[in-house]
Structure formats: C-alpha cells, structure tokens
Design a protein around this motif. Structure first.
Motif, PDB file in Angstrom:
ATOM      1  N   UNK A 250       5.378   6.999 -11.692  1.00  0.00           N
ATOM      2  CA  UNK A 250       4.882   6.780 -13.068  1.00  0.00           C
ATOM      3  C   UNK A 250       4.071   7.954 -13.592  1.00  0.00           C
ATOM      4  N   UNK A 251       3.619   8.832 -12.714  1.00  0.00           N
ATOM      5  CA  UNK A 251       2.911  10.035 -13.196  1.00  0.00           C
ATOM      6  C   UNK A 251       3.863  11.032 -13.850  1.00  0.00           C
TER       7      UNK A 251
ATOM      8  N   UNK B 202       0.833  -1.207   0.000  1.00  0.00           N
ATOM      9  CA  UNK B 202       0.000   0.000   0.000  1.00  0.00           C
ATOM     10  C   UNK B 202       0.865   1.253   0.000  1.00  0.00           C
ATOM     11  N   UNK B 203       1.848   1.257   0.888  1.00  0.00           N
ATOM     12  CA  UNK B 203       2.725   2.432   0.952  1.00  0.00           C
ATOM     13  C   UNK B 203       3.501   2.596  -0.354  1.00  0.00           C
ATOM     14  N   UNK B 204       3.954   1.437  -0.904  1.00  0.00           N
ATOM     15  CA  UNK B 204       4.695   1.517  -2.174  1.00  0.00           C
ATOM     16  C   UNK B 204       3.805   2.036  -3.305  1.00  0.00           C
ATOM     17  N   UNK B 205       2.523   1.635  -3.280  1.00  0.00           N
ATOM     18  CA  UNK B 205       1.625   1.955  -4.400  1.00  0.00           C
ATOM     19  C   UNK B 205       1.580   3.461  -4.644  1.00  0.00           C
ATOM     20  N   UNK B 206       1.538   4.241  -3.561  1.00  0.00           N
ATOM     21  CA  UNK B 206       1.458   5.701  -3.728  1.00  0.00           C
ATOM     22  C   UNK B 206       2.764   6.243  -4.294  1.00  0.00           C
ATOM     23  N   UNK B 207       3.888   5.733  -3.782  1.00  0.00           N
ATOM     24  CA  UNK B 207       5.154   6.293  -4.284  1.00  0.00           C
ATOM     25  C   UNK B 207       5.453   5.820  -5.703  1.00  0.00           C
ATOM     26  N   UNK B 208       5.070   4.576  -6.028  1.00  0.00           N
ATOM     27  CA  UNK B 208       5.259   4.064  -7.395  1.00  0.00           C
ATOM     28  C   UNK B 208       4.369   4.854  -8.355  1.00  0.00           C
ATOM     29  N   UNK B 209       3.125   5.077  -7.935  1.00  0.00           N
ATOM     30  CA  UNK B 209       2.187   5.843  -8.770  1.00  0.00           C
ATOM     31  C   UNK B 209       2.718   7.238  -9.030  1.00  0.00           C
ATOM     32  N   UNK B 210       3.259   7.872  -7.995  1.00  0.00           N
ATOM     33  CA  UNK B 210       3.807   9.232  -8.144  1.00  0.00           C
ATOM     34  C   UNK B 210       4.931   9.221  -9.180  1.00  0.00           C
TER      35      UNK B 210
ATOM     36  N   UNK C  10       6.010   7.938 -18.689  1.00  0.00           N
ATOM     37  CA  UNK C  10       4.778   7.609 -19.417  1.00  0.00           C
ATOM     38  C   UNK C  10       3.537   8.243 -18.828  1.00  0.00           C
ATOM     39  N   UNK C  11       3.668   8.920 -17.691  1.00  0.00           N
ATOM     40  CA  UNK C  11       2.497   9.505 -17.027  1.00  0.00           C
ATOM     41  C   UNK C  11       2.151  10.893 -17.560  1.00  0.00           C
ATOM     42  N   UNK C  12       1.106  11.490 -16.915  1.00  0.00           N
ATOM     43  CA  UNK C  12       0.610  12.793 -17.368  1.00  0.00           C
ATOM     44  C   UNK C  12       1.614  13.922 -17.195  1.00  0.00           C
ATOM     45  N   UNK C  13       2.541  13.715 -16.265  1.00  0.00           N
ATOM     46  CA  UNK C  13       3.452  14.796 -15.939  1.00  0.00           C
ATOM     47  C   UNK C  13       2.854  15.673 -14.855  1.00  0.00           C
ATOM     48  N   UNK C  14       2.425  14.993 -13.778  1.00  0.00           N
ATOM     49  CA  UNK C  14       1.775  15.714 -12.664  1.00  0.00           C
ATOM     50  C   UNK C  14       2.521  15.440 -11.374  1.00  0.00           C
TER      51      UNK C  14
END
Ligand code: NAD
Length: 363
Positions: A147-148, A137-145, A153-157
């Motif tokens: 890839x953004x 769970x903790x990793x998911x937020x930092x990994x998502x950040x 490949x993310x939106x650039x946010x």
C-alpha cells in the motif's frame, strides 16, 4: 462425540477449522466428523480427501451445526445465529469484546462458547491466537509495503530505499507475537523499524532477538506521537487479552502523519488502536483514507493465505479439540485451566470478566 466443521462464510475467509489430518485423528478415536460440502475448497482440500480421512460430507450447514461440538475459524455471523441452541459446544475465534450482538445471541441461546483467543495455560501464553498472529504479523509488513506504492494510494516509498536514498520508516505499536513477526519481515525488507511496547521485559526480549536491527521504545502517547511524525508505515499490534483494544492513536495524532502514509491495524479484530478507524474492512475492499492516511483494517487477514493458515491453526487447536471431544465438558472445565479460561459463555451466562466490562454487561 459428533463434531461439525461448517464452511466459513465471512468475506474471503478461505480457511477451514480442520484439515484431513485433524479429521483422521478424531475419527480414529471413535468420533464422527461432519464436514460441510466444499468447506475445504478455499484451502485446496477436496471433499474426497475429507472422506478418505473418515469424514462424512454434509450438504446443508444446518445439519453440520446440529453436531455436539462445532469447530470454526471465524466468529459466527448473523446468518449463523439461527443455528445456536442450548448446550451447543462452539470452539472458534470469537472476539466478543468488540461484538455485543454475538455475545447476546450466544447467551440467549445457551451456547457454551470457548474462544480460541482466550485459551490460556498457566504460562499465560495464548497458544491458539499465536499461529494466526504470526501469520497476520508477517502479512502486515508485506501488505503495508504494497500500500505504500503510489499506485495503491501510498506515499510511493520503497521500504528498503536504494543506495543514496533513505529507507522507509516502519513503526510497530505492540511487540508481542504480531509485532515481532511484523518487525521480522519489515527488517527483512530493509526498513528502519521501531517497536513500541509497554512491557520493559518484552522490550528487553526484542532487543536480544533483533540486536541493532530495530529500535525499541517505551509505548506512551509522547513517544507514539514522535514516531508518527516520520512514519511511512504504522502497524497496530497491541493486545490486552479479552479486552477491547485501547485507543492509542487519536485523530489528532493521525493528522501529524504525512499524507499517504499507511496504517495496518492488525488489532482491528479487538476494535483497533486508531481513533480514525470507524469500521472493519474486508479483503474485497480492505482500505479507506482518513486524515490523508491509508487505513487497512481487515479482521481476518490470515483468511487470504489459507494454505498456510488452515494448517497453522489446526496444528495448535487439535490438542485442545481432542481434549474436548474425549471428555465430558464438566470434567474438562474442572481439570484444564487453559480451556476453562477460554470459556466466554456458558449455560446462558457471560463468563469472561474482560468482555463483561467492555460491553457493560453482567457476568
Ligand atoms: P500479544 O499478546 O502477543 O501481544 C500484544 C502486545 O501488546 C504485548 O507485548 C503487550 O505488552 C503489548 N501492549 C499492551 N498494551 C500496550 C500499549 N499501550 N502500547 C504498546 N504495546 C502494548 O498479542 P498478539 O498475538 O500479538 O495479537 C495482537 C492483536 O492482533 C490481537 O488483537 C489479535 O487478536 C490480533 N490479530 C488480528 C488478526 C487479523 O487478522 N486482523 C490476526 C491475528 C491476530
């Protein structure tokens, strides 16, 4: 009892089932612990440290698998099925509802397999899933950040935004252990966080825990679709214990997400909640793009942080390993509800109703 600790062979799986403290505990109680050579390497634990704790280092995997009880981290891979035999006690994560070949191999070979993720005491918590869910769970937020970022490949946010520019929107579907921990880090990163769950009681708890720093919402198709329209990062964190994950986000729903949004589906180990997920990925190649959205679908996320995860896992598994090692299995299954609930296959039979239903098999 003789207990075997094989080296994990899944892609980038750096955890090991027991650190030296666990070996020390078991050998002090008169058990023999066989550790495969270099099993601890990925977690920065040397063979010498295991020897000092009382283990015997074994060169070949097959000799470790010859032990009475084998403790692992991840489900056995096809290359390991050849070690299965009648009466082998296997204690590890299994996630059988998403894995028919493994289920069949365990049954055909008469392995008595207890899944960490199904061990469940009377209070209905999942104490052996929880430590890895906290980590993932903790990793998911930092990994998502990560890839953004546009370069990934993310939106650039930037999730926190900056003064005068909006924050990122993080939508967490499922507010259990993964969801809570994902939200905690996403809030810490400064994002706008929405958590959806089907349990009103759980939504109340989350409201008490987070106060005004998150928006809680009932999980239904309408609300999920509404959230997806403005989401930058969506985290899948749903579990229906023992069952394959429900498909909560259809392909059509993914198409409403803006291009270059990011999905981190932690529930992929149970099959995932997005219809657009056609495969599980590995740490070597963790993402793919579907309908313009980046999908991260790694089933062993904590394998990437072994110096945290190995210890967090064994902190929880050791109490149960001791019970299994110190008592005859029949007595354990008669006396210990939590372990009994964790049994997936026994004596050539599938014993978990949820898995039997999802795989359309007899039990
Ligand atoms: P949990 O039981 O603590 O939480 C699951 C939550 O999902 C519960 O709050 C439940 O009410 C909610 N839920 C059920 N149906 C729902 C629906 N339709 N909509 C929204 N919410 C719903 O489980 P957990 O420990 O948080 O685990 C979640 C998933 O993450 C599991 O599949 C687990 O195996 C997985 N996991 C994966 C990794 C990985 O590396 N990918 C690591 C750890 C855990």
């Amino acid at each position: 009892m003789i207990i075997g600790i094989p080296k994990e062979i899944k892609n980038n799986e750096n955890r090991v089932a027991l650190p030296p403290s666990g070996v020390f505990d078991l050998t002090n109680r008169g058990h023999k612990v066989l550790v495969e050579k270099d099993a601890g390497k990925g977690s920065a634990i040397s063979d010498d440290e295991y020897i000092e704790a009382g283990a015997t280092i074994i060169e070949k995997a097959e000799d470790v698998w010859a032990a009475e009880m084998v403790m692992k981290v991840k489900e056995p891979l096809q290359e390991e099925y050849k070690y299965f035999r009648k009466g082998l006690l296997l204690f590890t994560y299994l996630h059988l509802a998403a894995n028919k070949p493994l289920t069949e191999a365990l049954i055909e070979n008469g392995v008595n397999a207890i899944a960490y993720e199904n061990v469940q005491p009377a209070d209905n918590t999942l104490p052996l899933l929880a430590p890895m869910s906290e980590i993932a769970g903790r990793m998911a937020a930092q990994i998502g950040a990560n890839y953004l970022e546009r370069i990934n490949g993310g939106k650039g946010i930037l999730l926190s935004g900056v003064p005068g520019v909006r924050r990122g929107n993080v939508v967490v579907i499922g507010g259990g252990v993964v969801g809570l921990n994902a939200a905690k880090i996403a809030v810490g990163l400064g994002a706008n966080v929405t958590i959806l769950d089907v349990s009103v009681a759980r939504l109340k708890e989350l409201d008490i825990i987070f106060g005004n720093s998150v928006q809680t919402m009932m999980s239904n198709s309408f609300n999920i679709q509404g959230c997806l329209k403005t989401a930058d990062l969506v985290i899948g964190a749903v579990l229906i214990p023992g069952h394959k994950a429900p498909t909560l986000v259809t392909k059509e729903m993914v198409t409403v997400m803006p291009d270059h949004s990011v999905v981190v589906d932690v529930a992929i180990d149970q099959g995932g909640i997005f219809e657009t997920e056609d495969r599980v990925t590995t740490h070597d190649d963790p993402t793919y793009v579907k309908e313009g959205v980046v999908h991260y679908a790694v089933a062993n996320m904590p394998g990437a942080v072994p110096q945290t995860a190995t210890y967090a896992l064994s902190n929880s598994t050791m109490a149960y390993a001791n019970i299994l090692a110190n008592n005859p299995l029949e007595k354990v299954l008669a006396d210990n509800l939590a372990i009994r609930r964790g049994v997936n296959t026994f004596n050539g039979k599938l014993t978990l109703e949820a898995v039997a239903k999802d795989l359309a098999m007899d039990y």
